[in-house]
Design a protein around this motif. Structure first.
Motif, PDB file in Angstrom:
ATOM      1  N   SER A  27      39.208  31.497  31.916  1.00 38.80           N
ATOM      2  CA  SER A  27      39.977  30.489  32.649  1.00 38.80           C
ATOM      3  C   SER A  27      39.254  29.154  32.712  1.00 38.80           C
ATOM      4  CB  SER A  27      40.257  30.998  34.068  1.00 38.80           C
ATOM      5  OG  SER A  27      40.998  30.056  34.808  1.00 38.80           O
ATOM      6  N   VAL A  28      37.959  29.174  33.010  1.00 35.92           N
ATOM      7  CA  VAL A  28      37.187  27.934  33.102  1.00 35.92           C
ATOM      8  C   VAL A  28      37.101  27.243  31.748  1.00 35.92           C
ATOM      9  CG1 VAL A  28      34.882  26.995  33.510  1.00 35.92           C
ATOM     10  CG2 VAL A  28      35.855  28.627  35.122  1.00 35.92           C
ATOM     11  N   GLY A  29      36.923  28.036  30.675  1.00 31.98           N
ATOM     12  CA  GLY A  29      36.870  27.456  29.337  1.00 31.98           C
ATOM     13  C   GLY A  29      38.134  26.702  28.989  1.00 31.98           C
ATOM     14  N   ARG A  30      39.278  27.280  29.345  1.00 33.28           N
ATOM     15  CA  ARG A  30      40.556  26.607  29.060  1.00 33.28           C
ATOM     16  C   ARG A  30      40.701  25.349  29.908  1.00 33.28           C
ATOM     17  NH1 ARG A  30      45.458  27.212  31.923  1.00 33.28           N
ATOM     18  NH2 ARG A  30      47.190  26.225  30.851  1.00 33.28           N
ATOM     19  N   ARG A  31      40.334  25.431  31.197  1.00 28.04           N
ATOM     20  CA  ARG A  31      40.480  24.278  32.086  1.00 28.04           C
ATOM     21  C   ARG A  31      39.600  23.115  31.629  1.00 28.04           C
ATOM     22  NH1 ARG A  31      45.259  25.001  34.227  1.00 28.04           N
ATOM     23  NH2 ARG A  31      45.431  27.001  35.311  1.00 28.04           N
ATOM     24  N   LYS A  32      38.381  23.421  31.184  1.00 29.77           N
ATOM     25  CA  LYS A  32      37.498  22.359  30.710  1.00 29.77           C
ATOM     26  C   LYS A  32      38.082  21.657  29.497  1.00 29.77           C
ATOM     27  CE  LYS A  32      33.007  23.939  32.417  1.00 29.77           C
ATOM     28  NZ  LYS A  32      31.640  24.402  32.044  1.00 29.77           N
ATOM     29  N   LYS A  33      38.696  22.440  28.600  1.00 33.67           N
ATOM     30  CA  LYS A  33      39.306  21.842  27.416  1.00 33.67           C
ATOM     31  C   LYS A  33      40.479  20.955  27.801  1.00 33.67           C
ATOM     32  CE  LYS A  33      41.093  22.998  22.833  1.00 33.67           C
ATOM     33  NZ  LYS A  33      41.395  24.074  21.872  1.00 33.67           N
ATOM     34  N   PRO A  38      49.571  32.270  42.066  1.00 29.88           N
ATOM     35  CA  PRO A  38      49.374  31.226  41.047  1.00 29.88           C
ATOM     36  C   PRO A  38      49.336  31.755  39.620  1.00 29.88           C
ATOM     37  CG  PRO A  38      47.914  30.855  42.903  1.00 29.88           C
ATOM     38  CD  PRO A  38      48.529  32.203  43.110  1.00 29.88           C
ATOM     39  N   ILE A  39      48.718  32.920  39.409  1.00 32.44           N
ATOM     40  CA  ILE A  39      48.616  33.415  38.031  1.00 32.44           C
ATOM     41  C   ILE A  39      49.980  33.816  37.497  1.00 32.44           C
ATOM     42  CG2 ILE A  39      48.227  35.894  38.422  1.00 32.44           C
ATOM     43  CD1 ILE A  39      46.262  33.655  35.998  1.00 32.44           C
ATOM     44  N   ASN A  40      50.825  34.394  38.340  1.00 31.76           N
ATOM     45  CA  ASN A  40      52.184  34.725  37.901  1.00 31.76           C
ATOM     46  C   ASN A  40      52.965  33.465  37.546  1.00 31.76           C
ATOM     47  OD1 ASN A  40      52.038  37.538  38.090  1.00 31.76           O
ATOM     48  ND2 ASN A  40      52.495  37.511  40.268  1.00 31.76           N
ATOM     49  N   THR A  41      52.794  32.413  38.356  1.00 38.95           N
ATOM     50  CA  THR A  41      53.468  31.152  38.076  1.00 38.95           C
ATOM     51  C   THR A  41      52.964  30.538  36.779  1.00 38.95           C
ATOM     52  OG1 THR A  41      53.680  30.766  40.455  1.00 38.95           O
ATOM     53  CG2 THR A  41      54.021  28.878  39.014  1.00 38.95           C
ATOM     54  N   SER A  67      49.858  36.377  50.337  1.00 39.23           N
ATOM     55  CA  SER A  67      50.523  35.955  49.103  1.00 39.23           C
ATOM     56  C   SER A  67      51.576  34.886  49.370  1.00 39.23           C
ATOM     57  CB  SER A  67      51.165  37.163  48.417  1.00 39.23           C
ATOM     58  OG  SER A  67      50.191  38.058  47.947  1.00 39.23           O
ATOM     59  N   GLN A  68      52.304  35.029  50.460  1.00 38.30           N
ATOM     60  CA  GLN A  68      53.329  34.030  50.789  1.00 38.30           C
ATOM     61  C   GLN A  68      52.692  32.703  51.187  1.00 38.30           C
ATOM     62  OE1 GLN A  68      56.675  35.527  53.169  1.00 38.30           O
ATOM     63  NE2 GLN A  68      55.819  37.582  52.953  1.00 38.30           N
ATOM     64  N   LEU A  69      51.577  32.773  51.932  1.00 34.76           N
ATOM     65  CA  LEU A  69      50.889  31.548  52.332  1.00 34.76           C
ATOM     66  C   LEU A  69      50.315  30.825  51.114  1.00 34.76           C
ATOM     67  CD1 LEU A  69      48.989  32.827  55.509  1.00 34.76           C
ATOM     68  CD2 LEU A  69      51.064  31.425  55.427  1.00 34.76           C
ATOM     69  N   VAL A  70      49.696  31.584  50.213  1.00 34.45           N
ATOM     70  CA  VAL A  70      49.132  30.975  49.006  1.00 34.45           C
ATOM     71  C   VAL A  70      50.242  30.419  48.117  1.00 34.45           C
ATOM     72  CG1 VAL A  70      47.822  31.415  46.891  1.00 34.45           C
ATOM     73  CG2 VAL A  70      47.051  32.386  49.050  1.00 34.45           C
ATOM     74  N   ASP A  73      52.736  25.613  45.855  1.00 36.07           N
ATOM     75  CA  ASP A  73      53.884  24.736  45.637  1.00 36.07           C
ATOM     76  C   ASP A  73      53.611  23.313  46.139  1.00 36.07           C
ATOM     77  OD1 ASP A  73      55.410  26.679  44.435  1.00 36.07           O
ATOM     78  OD2 ASP A  73      56.393  27.311  46.297  1.00 36.07           O
ATOM     79  N   LYS A  74      52.831  23.218  47.205  1.00 34.85           N
ATOM     80  CA  LYS A  74      52.566  21.912  47.813  1.00 34.85           C
ATOM     81  C   LYS A  74      51.406  21.187  47.148  1.00 34.85           C
ATOM     82  CE  LYS A  74      52.240  19.758  52.371  1.00 34.85           C
ATOM     83  NZ  LYS A  74      52.147  19.997  53.845  1.00 34.85           N
ATOM     84  N   TYR A  75      50.352  21.939  46.819  1.00 39.32           N
ATOM     85  CA  TYR A  75      49.162  21.340  46.206  1.00 39.32           C
ATOM     86  C   TYR A  75      48.876  22.062  44.889  1.00 39.32           C
ATOM     87  CZ  TYR A  75      48.587  19.741  51.016  1.00 39.32           C
ATOM     88  OH  TYR A  75      48.789  19.200  52.263  1.00 39.32           O
ATOM     89  N   ARG A  76      49.253  21.450  43.781  1.00 38.67           N
ATOM     90  CA  ARG A  76      49.125  22.075  42.464  1.00 38.67           C
ATOM     91  C   ARG A  76      47.700  21.934  41.932  1.00 38.67           C
ATOM     92  NH1 ARG A  76      54.130  23.205  40.152  1.00 38.67           N
ATOM     93  NH2 ARG A  76      55.447  23.858  41.884  1.00 38.67           N
ATOM     94  N   TRP A  77      46.776  22.615  42.580  1.00 38.99           N
ATOM     95  CA  TRP A  77      45.386  22.617  42.114  1.00 38.99           C
ATOM     96  C   TRP A  77      45.288  23.533  40.894  1.00 38.99           C
ATOM     97  CZ3 TRP A  77      40.869  25.931  44.014  1.00 38.99           C
ATOM     98  CH2 TRP A  77      39.650  25.382  43.592  1.00 38.99           C
ATOM     99  N   SER A  78      44.502  23.133  39.900  1.00 38.40           N
ATOM    100  CA  SER A  78      44.442  23.876  38.639  1.00 38.40           C
ATOM    101  C   SER A  78      43.581  25.133  38.703  1.00 38.40           C
ATOM    102  CB  SER A  78      43.904  22.960  37.523  1.00 38.40           C
ATOM    103  OG  SER A  78      44.727  21.838  37.357  1.00 38.40           O
ATOM    104  N   TYR A  79      42.796  25.279  39.773  1.00 32.94           N
ATOM    105  CA  TYR A  79      41.793  26.341  39.780  1.00 32.94           C
ATOM    106  C   TYR A  79      42.065  27.432  40.829  1.00 32.94           C
ATOM    107  CZ  TYR A  79      38.963  23.480  36.662  1.00 32.94           C
ATOM    108  OH  TYR A  79      38.508  22.768  35.579  1.00 32.94           O
ATOM    109  N   TYR A  80      43.302  27.598  41.248  1.00 35.46           N
ATOM    110  CA  TYR A  80      43.614  28.657  42.209  1.00 35.46           C
ATOM    111  C   TYR A  80      43.219  30.033  41.662  1.00 35.46           C
ATOM    112  CZ  TYR A  80      46.354  25.889  45.561  1.00 35.46           C
ATOM    113  OH  TYR A  80      46.747  25.006  46.524  1.00 35.46           O
ATOM    114  N   SER A  81      43.689  30.328  40.459  1.00 34.21           N
ATOM    115  CA  SER A  81      43.435  31.653  39.892  1.00 34.21           C
ATOM    116  C   SER A  81      41.954  31.871  39.628  1.00 34.21           C
ATOM    117  CB  SER A  81      44.243  31.846  38.605  1.00 34.21           C
ATOM    118  OG  SER A  81      43.965  30.819  37.670  1.00 34.21           O
TER     119      SER A  81
END
Length: 331
Positions: A310-316, A241-244, A182-185, A190-198
């Motif tokens: 999650s994918v539906g929201r990201r696509k939109k 990521p989901i908590n953030t 969890s700490q590594l992720v 924080d360093k790479y804000r990829w949208s699809y972590y969760s």
């Protein structure tokens, strides 16, 4: 968030290990007695570290008693409702009455919040998709997680002939991966804000659970533990990521609402997931293997639903971004 997630994971999943050791050494009463010294230590720590001074009363603050009361009735009746369903000896009339009480009190809560000048819960937050979607994904995942946590000890003890301590050791393995991962992720997020972590975390977790379902009848402990490790890695990728995302889904002035609903949603999901698993264990009480397979299958379904949401929201969001870029280039 990574540090918080790792701490919560270590605390919650080390409980089965400690409980297993206590069962083997002293019997079930020790599981309850150990909470006395822990509670006393926490009480002393709280007295020393917390600000216990009486806060100044806020002028013009009107307590939403109707909302608080109806919400309490809704939550209590909901928990009793699912507990009654899992108890196959409960008559259908009592279960129906509990369900009606839950629905009526929930309707009363919504009406109270809409009419109160200072509602207990601002219902407008549920119109914010950036907040609601990750919240729903979190609820679905924790419902799946509790299905695993409730069912797994029955399978390991009843089918694999594990002792209580050995079952606790499996949960400690999961806790160890979560605590470090969890700490590594969290740092990676924080360093790479990829949208699809969760979404990636849900996918990996679903693959691990599906592998467990396919292997549940084989009694191959190495392969089963491997499937659990895959599930845990997915949990690790998902949690921070989901908590953030949930906390950032609302404006800063509504962060307390986001935090409260995050906690409430998690506990709701845990209650719901445990109730579903208990119901499945009651239905398939003659075969632990079938009960485990069904419970894990339901957990996979929860994860897949979270992925679709999650994918539906990201696509939109991606479509909106592309549209904005096109308009920017045109004008």
């Amino acid at each position: 968030m990574g540090l918080l997630g790792g701490t919560v994971a270590l605390a919650s999943l080390s409980g089965p290990f400690i409980g297993g050791v206590l069962l083997d050494v002293s019997g079930w009463p020790a599981i309850f007695l150990i909470n006395i010294p822990i509670g006393a230590a926490l009480l002393l720590l709280g007295i020393r570290s917390m600000d216990l001074s009486k806060p100044k009363p806020q002028e013009g603050l009107a307590m939403d008693w109707r909302g608080a009361g109806s919400f309490a009735v809704a939550v209590i009746s909901f928990m009793i409702f699912w507990g009654s369903i899992s108890n196959m000896r409960t008559d259908g009339f009592s279960v129906s009455i509990l369900g009606c009480i839950c629905l009526i009190s929930l309707f009363a809560f919504i009406r109270a919040e809409r009419s109160h000048a200072q509602p207990l819960l601002d219902l407008s937050v549920f119109a914010v998709k950036a907040f609601v979607v990750p919240l729903l994904s979190m609820i679905l995942f924790f419902a799946a997680l509790l299905g695993v946590e409730v069912t797994l000890p029955f399978y390991l003890e009843g089918v694999m002939a594990f002792t209580s301590s050995q079952v606790g050791g499996v949960f400690m393995l999961i806790a160890g991966i979560l605590t470090v991962g969890s700490q590594l992720v969290g740092r990676l997020y924080d360093k790479y804000r990829w949208s699809y972590y969760s979404t990636a975390g849900l996918t990996v977790a679903a693959i691990g659970l599906l592998a467990f379902v396919l292997l549940v009848g084989s009694a191959d402990i190495a392969m089963l533990l491997g499937a659990l490790v895959v599930f845990t890695v997915g949990f690790t990728i998902f949690q921070s990521p989901i908590n953030t995302e949930i906390m950032r889904g609302l404006p800063a002035e509504k962060s307390s609402i986001a935090s409260a609903l995050n906690s409430t949603g998690r506990h709701f999901a845990m209650t719901f997931g445990a109730s579903i698993a208990s119901l499945i264990l009651s239905i398939y009480s003659a075969s632990i293997v079938k009960a485990t397979a069904m419970s894990m299958t339901v957990a996979v379904a929860f994860c897949l639903t979270g992925i679709l949401i999650s994918v539906g929201r990201r696509k939109k969001i991606d479509r909106n971004k592309r549209g904005t870029l096109i308009l920017h280039h045109l004008f």
